[in-house]
Enzyme design. Structure first.
Site, PDB file in Angstrom:
ATOM      1  N   GLU A 146     -11.159   0.229  -4.004  1.00 31.31           N
ATOM      2  CA  GLU A 146     -10.341   0.298  -2.050  1.00 31.31           C
ATOM      3  C   GLU A 146      -9.041   1.689  -2.778  1.00 31.31           C
ATOM      4  O   GLU A 146      -9.018   1.845  -4.215  1.00 31.31           O
ATOM      5  CB  GLU A 146      -9.786  -0.582  -1.890  1.00 31.31           C
ATOM      6  CG  GLU A 146      -8.503  -1.406  -2.357  1.00 31.31           C
ATOM      7  CD  GLU A 146      -9.123  -2.258  -2.115  1.00 31.31           C
ATOM      8  OE1 GLU A 146      -9.143  -3.225  -0.771  1.00 31.31           O
ATOM      9  OE2 GLU A 146      -7.751  -3.280  -1.989  1.00 31.31           O
TER      10      GLU A 146
ATOM     11  N   ASP B  50       0.366  -0.916  -0.209  1.00 32.88           N
ATOM     12  CA  ASP B  50      -0.111  -0.315  -0.109  1.00 32.88           C
ATOM     13  C   ASP B  50       0.543   1.105  -0.053  1.00 32.88           C
ATOM     14  O   ASP B  50       0.634   2.309   0.957  1.00 32.88           O
ATOM     15  CB  ASP B  50      -0.919  -0.330   1.398  1.00 32.88           C
ATOM     16  CG  ASP B  50      -1.839  -0.999   1.477  1.00 32.88           C
ATOM     17  OD1 ASP B  50      -2.169  -1.889   0.636  1.00 32.88           O
ATOM     18  OD2 ASP B  50      -2.011  -1.394   2.557  1.00 32.88           O
TER      19      ASP B  50
HETATM   20  C1  6LW Z   1      -5.599  -2.400   2.353  1.00 41.02           C
HETATM   21  C2  6LW Z   1      -6.284  -2.112   1.269  1.00 41.02           C
HETATM   22  C3  6LW Z   1      -5.671  -3.057   0.674  1.00 41.02           C
HETATM   23  O1  6LW Z   1      -6.201  -1.581   3.123  1.00 41.02           O
HETATM   24  O2  6LW Z   1      -5.428  -4.387   1.490  1.00 41.02           O
HETATM   25  O3  6LW Z   1      -4.423  -3.896  -1.359  1.00 41.02           O
HETATM   26  C4  6LW Z   1      -5.802  -4.032   2.235  1.00 41.02           C
HETATM   27  N1  6LW Z   1      -5.406  -2.950  -0.829  1.00 41.02           N
HETATM   28  O4  6LW Z   1      -6.348  -1.323   0.204  1.00 41.02           O
HETATM   29  C5  6LW Z   1      -4.792  -3.524   3.798  1.00 41.02           C
HETATM   30  O5  6LW Z   1      -2.931  -3.961   2.766  1.00 41.02           O
END
Ligand code: 6LW
Length: 522
Positions: free
Chosen positions: A187, A15
């Protein structure tokens, strides 16, 4: 010109978020239950990276008590505005969702100190912050849709941030639910303004094989947002499992002083079957703009193994940035502990650590006596010299940790008659412990013992030696394919470190970990 060899940051650095201030880039990644949390790295050319501190580095800054593995600090966002660094992030307690939540911290120096958290009072994960050129600031993030049309449908919300009071104000706007109907988890959103247009970048498909990067744009920050018809703009999902890098997503953009654009993003490198023990790593990808949209890895369309950085003048290939090698002294910023700071569980002593035994074990959602380093290489030897006057039932050694439920430990403990020592390997898999091997040790019970984890791809050979010049003996070989998140679940790569426990008993025993070496091989 210099060349970066991907990944930019090997090992568990997921991230990534990046921002530039003047000539300097700053990068932060997720750390979950490990402390100190949220490493801050600095670079002036995107090639050479140096860790300068952590955002969460004080006892009490955040409360990690009871946070199970792969909870804790999720995806952060780092930005700079008017002389102040802003970091927004989420503290996740999967067992008690009412706890933790989204917060903001500030600092004038990104190396720290960072402020205590200001809780934003909003649900969801992956908050981001955008400073518009009219002086207004906007926080956005991801949350599950209240009445979803499909499984794990999420939406990106937006609210204004009052910069004086550090409070969300005004109406809430829902900007996007991702590019693909039916895709899980839109996300990791980030807003940017480029040539007067607002861009919303988001990952979708979940942080596994289907991960992808999509983009939408709008004339106003509040929308409406129009998705790029070419979405996703970068993914490896169509390449299958047999490629060098999978699960590409969760990107953040930055522009260099020469006007060039770059993305940092996460991906995984499987080996020894579909397993990625190093976790989700940070990669660098060049970005160009065509017809008002970003193009990731133009001409290539996937994460390149090497990336030329024209404005950099580092003389050598920037390989394996930020990796430990040789004796890792206690002052090294790469040491981390679980749910507590290394200084809460250990004290520096010479080249190594004094490690008081704790009643907690690695299997407990508690604070074990564990100080560890990310596994950053497929082939590495980690060695430690340990000594302790152990009471029956006590142990000291090395551990390879995924979580409470999945880890392997090579420990020295007393023999059943209490008269001697033995080295034993215990594999905790899905919460169930099994002994993989045992070696009886000669010599006095408080003599130094050299323990080693010799990792060669998915073989984790656990070795022991007593006395100077003696050949190490293999206690057991553990199968690494049981330890990564494909096998064990969660979000983390592996950590290897020193560990000691009295296994639930009251104790005053202090183990000496005389030194820990991390030696990449081949
Ligand atoms: C994070 C989400 C994700 O909050 O995995 O790859 C989760 N993305 O955006 C935990 O790293």
């Amino acid at each position: 010109m210099s060349t970066v060899r991907n990944p930019l940051l090997p090992g568990c650095y997921p991230d990534p978020t990046i921002c530039r201030v003047g000539d300097t880039f700053y990068l932060v990644t997720s750390t979950f239950e490990y402390l100190p949390g949220l490493p801050v790295l600095r670079s002036t050319d995107l090639v050479g990276w140096e860790q300068i501190g952590h955002v969460v580095d004080r006892t009490g800054q955040l409360d990690y008590a009871g946070i199970a593995s792969s909870g804790g600090l999720y995806a952060p966002t780092l930005r700079h505005h008017d002389g102040v660094f802003y970091l927004v992030c989420t503290l996740v307690d999967q067992r008690d969702p009412a706890r933790g939540g989204n917060f903001l911290m500030t600092a004038t120096d990104p190396a720290g100190p960072w402020s205590d958290p200001v809780w934003l009072g909003v649900a969801g994960i992956d908050p981001s912050i955008f400073f518009d050129d009219d002086g207004r600031a906007w926080v956005h993030g991801t949350r599950l849709v209240a009445e979803p049309e499909w499984y794990h449908q999420t939406e990106v919300w937006l609210r204004e941030l009052d910069l004086e009071r550090l409070e969300l104000v005004g109406p809430e706007h829902v900007l996007w639910t991702g590019a693909v109907r039916g895709a899980v988890w839109a996300e990791g959103p980030h807003l940017y303004k480029v040539d007067g247009t607002y861009y919303l970048l988001a990952a979708e498909g979940g942080t596994e094989i289907h991960h992808a990067i999509s983009v939408a744009r709008a004339e106003k920050v509040t929308g409406p947002y129009e998705g790029n018809r070419g979405n996703p703009v970068l993914t490896h999902r169509h390449l299958g499992r047999g490629v060098d890098v999978v699960g590409v997503g969760h990107a953040d953009l930055t522009q260099a002083p020469d006007g060039s654009w770059w993305a940092v993003l996460l991906g995984m490198r499987p080996y020894g079957g579909y397993h990625y023990n190093l976790g989700r790593e940070t990669f660098l990808v060049p970005v160009s703009w065509e017809d008002g949209w970003p193009v990731f890895a133009p001409g290539v369309g996937r994460v390149p193994p090497e990336v030329d950085v024209p404005f950099a003048d580092a003389p050598v290939l920037g390989a394996a940035q930020g990796t430990a090698s040789g004796v890792v002294e206690p002052g090294d910023l790469r040491w981390t502990a679980v749910r507590a700071l290394p200084s809460d569980v250990a004290a520096p002593r010479g080249e190594g650590w004094e490690l008081p035994l704790r009643a907690a074990t690695l299997a407990d959602v508690d604070v074990p006596a564990f100080v560890g380093l990310r596994q950053q290489h497929r082939a590495v030897d980690v060695r430690a010299v340990v000594a302790a006057g152990l009471a029956p039932g006590e142990e000291v050694g090395l551990a390879v940790r995924q979580s409470e439920r999945d880890h392997v430990r090579l420990v020295v403990t007393t023999t059943d008659d209490g008269a001697g020592l033995r080295a034993v390997v215990v594999h905790v898999r899905g919460g169930a412990a099994a002994e993989l091997g045992e070696v009886r040790l000669e010599g006095p019970s408080d003599a130094p013992v050299t323990l080693g984890v010799e990792v060669r791809d998915q073989d984790y050979r656990l070795v022991v030696a007593t006395g100077a010049g003696t050949e190490p003996r293999t206690v057991a070989v553990a199968d690494g394919r049981t330890l990564d998140t494909v096998a064990a679940g969660g979000f983390l790569g592996l950590w290897i470190g020193a560990y000691a426990s009295s296994n639930g008993r009251p104790t005053s025993t202090v183990a000496h970990v005389e030194r820990v070496e991390y030696l990449p091989r081949g």
